[in-house]
Design an enzyme around this catalytic site. Structure first.
Site, PDB file in Angstrom:
ATOM      1  N   ARG A  42       0.795  -1.208  -0.165  1.00  0.00           N
ATOM      2  CA  ARG A  42      -0.117   0.273  -0.054  1.00  0.00           C
ATOM      3  C   ARG A  42       0.699   1.308   0.028  1.00  0.00           C
ATOM      4  NH1 ARG A  42      -5.623  -1.318   3.438  1.00  0.00           N
ATOM      5  NH2 ARG A  42      -5.888  -3.129   2.277  1.00  0.00           N
ATOM      6  N   ASP A 153     -14.882   8.675  10.921  1.00  0.00           N
ATOM      7  CA  ASP A 153     -14.259   7.587  10.477  1.00  0.00           C
ATOM      8  C   ASP A 153     -12.446   8.540  10.580  1.00  0.00           C
ATOM      9  OD1 ASP A 153     -14.155   4.816   9.152  1.00  0.00           O
ATOM     10  OD2 ASP A 153     -12.314   5.772   8.285  1.00  0.00           O
TER      11      ASP A 153
END
Length: 283
Positions: A42, A153
């Site tokens: 990632r 979030d």
């Protein structure tokens, strides 16, 4: 040099340890060794985007204590954070909400119901809550005046997706036709195979970035129902209890907390009564 064709060096054990330590300290998410390859993969995309050639260069930039480095830290967290969700995920929770929680609230003359989707990812959970509440009000007119959903979030990337409320149309394939018709709009371009939550439902949700590792949470009003599902699994036991304590500070007495089906608060001294599978009522 074409970075797309370049083979980047592997993320070393010491580099991974540095990243893992930072993530656990600042975000509260455990990063065991088995996440090494995932982190490497990632962050490779971030290295390419910034035109670096090594992980050393990238980490020096990230931890440089500059405005650019601070901005990249947020992007690094976004890249590493795993997000998985879908509409009506862990359906028994929503069934319990419809069959038990909302009728109970209706008997108490609770005119405005406030929900919190804590760890909302790309938005399917808070929109599902809005759909469930809208359906209950449609079928039981006069029981409630209104409702609202706060969705939070840590990932700004996920929040952007949630705010857009655009999803692959196959994500709603399993929903009943009447729900799809009432709450979703299909893209006019059939080739897109996309749908969007309708504006009336979107307007019921407010989105905010929140880090569970912060000392306090900027929640302005107490909530009647909190969904915090599949979030605790990333924390160690000590952090789990600390986070839950802070979360339920914002839950009204008699309010409900829903955790993920694989999560437990066994052994924690909390003012909660277990009333169903990973479903708790505040004393």
């Amino acid at each position: 040099m074409n970075l797309e064709m370049m083979i980047l060096p592997e993320l070393s054990d010491s580099q991974f340890a540095r990243i893992a330590s930072f993530i656990q300290t600042n975000v509260g998410i455990k990063m065991p060794e088995e996440k090494h390859k995932m982190v490497q993969s990632r962050l490779t995309s971030r290295i390419k985007a910034l035109h670096f050639t090594t992980f050393d260069e990238y980490l020096e930039f990230v931890f440089s204590n500059t405005p650019q480095g601070q901005e990249e830290i947020a992007k690094m967290i976004n890249a590493i954070t795993t997000n998985l969700t879908n509409f009506f995920r862990e359906k028994p929770h929503f069934d319990y909400l419809k069959s038990t929680v909302l009728p109970e609230f209706a008997k108490k003359d609770l005119h405005h119901v406030e929900f919190w989707s804590a760890g909302c990812s790309s938005g399917q959970e808070p929109y599902t809550l809005a759909i469930v509440m809208s359906e209950f009000m449609r079928k039981h007119p006069g029981k409630f005046r209104d409702f609202s959903v706060l969705a939070t979030d840590i990932s700004s990337r996920m929040l952007d997706k949630a705010i857009d409320a655009v999803y692959p149309i196959n994500e709603i394939d399993s929903l009943p036709f009447d729900l799809k018709k009432r709450y979703f709009l299909k893209s006019r371009n059939e080739k897109d195979k996309l749908c969007r939550v309708n504006k009336t439902t979107r307007d019921k949700i407010s989105f905010k970035r929140l880090n569970f590792m912060d000392e306090t949470y900027p929640i302005s009003s107490p909530k009647n129902v909190i969904f915090c599902r599949n979030v605790l699994i990333y924390f160690d036991k000590k952090t789990q209890e600390k986070v839950i304590r802070k979360i339920i500070e914002h839950l009204t007495p008699g309010g409900y907390l829903f955790l993920g089906h694989s999560e437990t608060i066994f052994g924690m001294d909390l003012p909660l009564t277990n009333v169903g599978p990973t479903t708790f009522k505040k004393e």
